[in-house]
Enzyme design. Structure first.
Site, mmCIF file in Angstrom:
data_model
loop_
_atom_site.group_PDB
_atom_site.id
_atom_site.type_symbol
_atom_site.label_atom_id
_atom_site.label_comp_id
_atom_site.label_asym_id
_atom_site.label_seq_id
_atom_site.Cartn_x
_atom_site.Cartn_y
_atom_site.Cartn_z
ATOM 1 N N LYS A 22 17.170 22.508 24.104
ATOM 2 C CA LYS A 22 16.975 23.952 23.932
ATOM 3 C C LYS A 22 15.495 24.312 24.004
ATOM 4 C CE LYS A 22 16.723 25.762 19.675
ATOM 5 N NZ LYS A 22 15.624 26.660 19.297
ATOM 6 N N ASN A 23 14.660 23.551 23.280
ATOM 7 C CA ASN A 23 13.258 23.948 23.171
ATOM 8 C C ASN A 23 12.444 23.637 24.424
ATOM 9 O OD1 ASN A 23 13.790 25.044 20.744
ATOM 10 N ND2 ASN A 23 12.778 23.459 19.518
ATOM 11 N N ARG A 102 12.661 34.204 18.536
ATOM 12 C CA ARG A 102 11.211 34.146 18.490
ATOM 13 C C ARG A 102 10.592 33.712 19.820
ATOM 14 N NH1 ARG A 102 6.866 33.550 15.043
ATOM 15 N NH2 ARG A 102 5.377 32.062 15.873
ATOM 16 N N CYS A 126 14.090 32.308 13.211
ATOM 17 C CA CYS A 126 14.588 31.622 12.015
ATOM 18 C C CYS A 126 13.704 31.913 10.799
ATOM 19 C CB CYS A 126 14.564 30.112 12.240
ATOM 20 S SG CYS A 126 16.015 29.481 13.072
ATOM 21 N N ARG A 131 5.339 32.362 10.182
ATOM 22 C CA ARG A 131 5.267 32.151 11.627
ATOM 23 C C ARG A 131 4.482 33.238 12.377
ATOM 24 N NH1 ARG A 131 10.815 30.013 13.981
ATOM 25 N NH2 ARG A 131 9.414 28.923 15.368
ATOM 26 N N PRO A 132 3.188 33.293 12.154
ATOM 27 C CA PRO A 132 2.384 34.290 12.868
ATOM 28 C C PRO A 132 2.223 33.953 14.348
ATOM 29 C CG PRO A 132 0.969 32.820 11.591
ATOM 30 C CD PRO A 132 2.393 32.417 11.285
ATOM 31 N N LEU A 135 -2.483 32.690 17.044
ATOM 32 C CA LEU A 135 -3.074 31.701 17.962
ATOM 33 C C LEU A 135 -2.648 31.956 19.404
ATOM 34 C CD1 LEU A 135 -2.717 28.516 15.712
ATOM 35 C CD2 LEU A 135 -4.696 30.021 16.009
ATOM 36 N N ASP A 316 11.767 19.604 12.931
ATOM 37 C CA ASP A 316 13.146 19.992 13.286
ATOM 38 C C ASP A 316 14.183 18.928 12.898
ATOM 39 O OD1 ASP A 316 12.179 22.353 14.254
ATOM 40 O OD2 ASP A 316 12.327 21.827 16.370
ATOM 41 N N ILE A 338 4.521 21.488 8.430
ATOM 42 C CA ILE A 338 4.419 22.438 9.551
ATOM 43 C C ILE A 338 4.774 23.866 9.102
ATOM 44 C CG2 ILE A 338 5.157 22.960 11.924
ATOM 45 C CD1 ILE A 338 3.926 20.229 11.875
ATOM 46 N N ARG A 408 23.330 28.497 18.202
ATOM 47 C CA ARG A 408 22.049 28.732 18.874
ATOM 48 C C ARG A 408 21.495 27.426 19.437
ATOM 49 N NH1 ARG A 408 17.875 30.636 15.261
ATOM 50 N NH2 ARG A 408 16.779 30.298 17.199
HETATM 51 C C1 EPZ Z 1 8.427 25.428 18.170
HETATM 52 O O1 EPZ Z 1 8.191 26.632 17.456
HETATM 53 C C2 EPZ Z 1 9.921 25.190 18.152
HETATM 54 N N1 EPZ Z 1 10.612 26.303 18.777
HETATM 55 C C3 EPZ Z 1 10.392 25.013 16.705
HETATM 56 O O2 EPZ Z 1 11.767 24.713 16.726
HETATM 57 C C4 EPZ Z 1 9.642 23.849 16.081
HETATM 58 O O3 EPZ Z 1 10.016 23.729 14.722
HETATM 59 C C5 EPZ Z 1 8.131 24.094 16.179
HETATM 60 O O4 EPZ Z 1 7.754 24.329 17.576
HETATM 61 C C6 EPZ Z 1 7.293 22.926 15.671
HETATM 62 O O5 EPZ Z 1 7.631 21.763 16.372
HETATM 63 C C7 EPZ Z 1 10.787 26.300 20.095
HETATM 64 O O6 EPZ Z 1 10.324 25.437 20.822
HETATM 65 C C8 EPZ Z 1 11.596 27.396 20.675
HETATM 66 P P1 EPZ Z 1 4.433 26.212 16.433
HETATM 67 P P2 EPZ Z 1 6.794 27.357 17.533
HETATM 68 O O7 EPZ Z 1 3.685 27.312 17.088
HETATM 69 O O8 EPZ Z 1 6.208 27.146 18.864
HETATM 70 C C9 EPZ Z 1 1.672 27.954 12.919
HETATM 71 C C10 EPZ Z 1 14.044 24.997 16.136
HETATM 72 O O9 EPZ Z 1 14.709 24.849 15.092
HETATM 73 N N2 EPZ Z 1 1.219 28.977 13.858
HETATM 74 O O10 EPZ Z 1 4.207 24.819 16.931
HETATM 75 O O11 EPZ Z 1 6.995 28.727 17.060
HETATM 76 C C11 EPZ Z 1 3.129 28.106 12.557
HETATM 77 O O12 EPZ Z 1 3.331 29.076 11.565
HETATM 78 C C12 EPZ Z 1 12.686 25.673 16.118
HETATM 79 O O13 EPZ Z 1 14.461 24.648 17.264
HETATM 80 C C13 EPZ Z 1 0.215 29.840 13.477
HETATM 81 O O14 EPZ Z 1 -0.321 29.758 12.377
HETATM 82 O O15 EPZ Z 1 5.979 26.535 16.440
HETATM 83 C C14 EPZ Z 1 3.466 26.706 12.114
HETATM 84 O O16 EPZ Z 1 3.020 26.525 10.801
HETATM 85 C C15 EPZ Z 1 12.316 26.203 14.779
HETATM 86 N N3 EPZ Z 1 -0.184 30.807 14.367
HETATM 87 C C16 EPZ Z 1 2.621 25.830 13.046
HETATM 88 O O17 EPZ Z 1 1.588 26.701 13.541
HETATM 89 C C17 EPZ Z 1 0.374 30.922 15.609
HETATM 90 O O18 EPZ Z 1 -0.042 31.819 16.360
HETATM 91 C C18 EPZ Z 1 3.365 25.243 14.242
HETATM 92 O O19 EPZ Z 1 4.123 26.260 14.893
HETATM 93 C C19 EPZ Z 1 1.386 30.031 15.986
HETATM 94 C C20 EPZ Z 1 1.799 29.063 15.097
#
Ligand code: EPZ
Length: 431
Positions: A22-23, A102, A126, A131-132, A135, A316, A338, A408
């Site tokens: 999916k991801n 998202r 979710c 989740r800002p 970045l 995950d 995370i 999902r």
């Molecule tokens: C991806 O989410 C995945 N989603 C998530 O899977 C997964 O848990 C996550 O990566 C971490 O591996 C998809 O690929 C669709 P991040 P993503 O940006 O990209 C912080 C599932 O169950 N952050 O790597 O949204 C954030 O809050 C889902 O399949 C900021 O602070 O995750 C987190 O603490 C859930 N500012 C960390 O970084 C930002 O602008 C990592 O988030 C972006 C992120």
């Protein structure tokens, strides 16, 4: 609303085909917005998130066609989808669509890179933390975009096009890396990403972009260089197997005992989780065809785990591992680094009789050998499947409510587990 009924206690024995990830599928589909040519994706999983993204991309002007089943093809084989964004007809991604998934926020990058503007609603998704998207916005600003927030929408503009730049991510972000890769692929000049995410799904997106004509060095590493090109072309790409689905079924087999072959799973995508599973007393054999997971009647050993970006233990799989640890013969500590609020499954696991205490960003799990079936409520995608795993190992009947979360991200969950001997059925609203 559908529910899933499970009568626990059966070991899992058999073969589980692993679906496309999916991801990986989501960013690969979004990348089709970068070109007016056709992008063909094979092995696309049949999931609610994929269908929703089809709707979202259609809104921007993407045409779709899906190949029918071919001679000799398994019923569950992934789909082949052709996507063509000949013309972007709308650069606005509305709240009604983006708030439901998202990852759809990531359309901001190809819309901006190709059309010079995008207006995209701030995302939902979710409930696992704040989740800002700061970045992601920082990356686009570095590439020369002006960013404003207006009435809940991100308004990104770069009327003269994006320019290559150095982008330093202070924190590893999967979405930030996807967005930066897509935007930089069509920027003028060279972009260097520092502290980029190294998840296999990021590498899969890079592979597709290179097939489309992008110039990328250092794919799969934390420093990636992209020389922007004026236009990208069409490509054909096979979605990589879902490492989280594979890891989930590995944890399920470790918990119930039995002997399961995860067809198509790749050990190199899951090494951290497999190493931990081995420490719990699970036997694992990896081959080019997949992973064999076995546990006989022996005890499950407690192991401490902390989640981390790839190649660390994936967030995950944290909930699923916690389910496994509730039956370990000792105490384990599970630390989530995370997402700050990814412990929604703790109170639901407690309904099975699990003993878990929260201590800041850690959960202390006091393993006990017997769980009792219970009615439970799914909260987010991975939390939901941790309840399914616990129910498979619990004594008696469990009912998992709100299973739309599972739909999902887990293709044919009941069928895959049922074929391995699980007593599991879906009851639809009236059932
Ligand atoms: C991806 O989410 C995945 N989603 C998530 O899977 C997964 O848990 C996550 O990566 C971490 O591996 C998809 O690929 C669709 P991040 P993503 O940006 O990209 C912080 C599932 O169950 N952050 O790597 O949204 C954030 O809050 C889902 O399949 C900021 O602070 O995750 C987190 O603490 C859930 N500012 C960390 O970084 C930002 O602008 C990592 O988030 C972006 C992120």
């Amino acid at each position: 609303m559908d529910r899933i009924r499970i009568v626990g206690g059966n070991p899992l024995n058999g073969t589980i085909p692993i679906s496309g990830a999916k991801n990986a599928a989501l960013p690969l589909m979004i990348a089709s917005l970068l070109t007016d040519r056709t992008v063909t994706l094979e092995n696309l999983p049949r999931l609610a998130d994929v269908s929703l993204l089809v709707r979202i991309l259609s809104h921007h002007g993407v045409d779709y066609s899906i190949d029918g089943r071919r001679q000799g093809e398994e019923q569950d084989a992934g789909q082949t989808v052709h996507m063509t964004a000949r013309e972007i007809v709308d650069t606005v991604a509305p709240y009604e669509l983006v708030s439901r998934m998202r990852a759809s926020f990531w359309v901001v990058a190809p819309l901006l890179a190709r059309c010079g503007e995008a207006r995209v609603s701030l995302p939902g998704g979710c409930a696992i933390g704040t989740r800002p998207v700061d970045l992601l916005l920082m990356a686009m600003e570095r590439l020369g975009a002006s960013i404003e927030i207006d009435a809940g929408y991100v308004v990104a503009k770069a009327p003269k096009g994006l320019r290559g730049a150095e982008i330093n991510f202070p924190k590893v972000t999967v979405g930030g890396t996807h967005v930066a890769l897509m935007a930089a692929a069509l920027a003028q000049g060279t972009t260097v990403l520092h502290n980029a995410a190294r998840e296999p799904e990021v590498l899969d997106l890079t592979d597709l972009l290179v097939k489309m004509g992008a110039k990328i060095r250092g794919a799969g590493q934390s420093t990636i260089e992209i020389d922007g090109v004026a236009r990208l072309g069409g490509a054909k790409h096979r979605v990589l197997p879902d490492r989280i689905e594979a890891g989930t079924y590995a944890m399920a087999a470790a918990m119930t005992g039995g002997d399961v072959f995860l067809q198509g799973a790749r050990a190199e995508h899951l090494q951290a989780a497999l190493d931990i599973l081995i420490q719990t007393g699970t036997q694992i054999d990896a081959s080019d065809e997949g992973l064999r997971i076995r546990r006989d009647g022996g005890a499950i050993l407690p192991v401490d785990v902390a989640t981390a970006p790839f190649p660390g233990f994936p967030t995950d799989l944290q909930a699923q591992f916690m389910a496994l640890m509730t039956r370990a013969n000792g105490v384990s500590r599970i630390t989530e680094t995370i997402f700050e609020n990814r412990f929604m499954h703790v109170q639901e696991l407690a309904r099975f009789g699990a003993r878990i205490k929260l201590d800041g960003d850690s959960a202390i799990v006091e393993g006990r050998r017997v769980l009792k079936g219970a009615p439970v409520m799914a909260t987010d995608l991975r939390a939901s499947v941790s309840l399914v795993i616990a129910a498979l190992a619990a004594e008696g009947e469990s009912m998992v409510q709100r299973v739309y979360h599972l739909d999902r991200g887990f293709e044919a969950l009941e069928r895959k587990l049922g074929r391995c001997g699980a007593d599991i059925e879906r009851l639809s609203s009236g059932g």
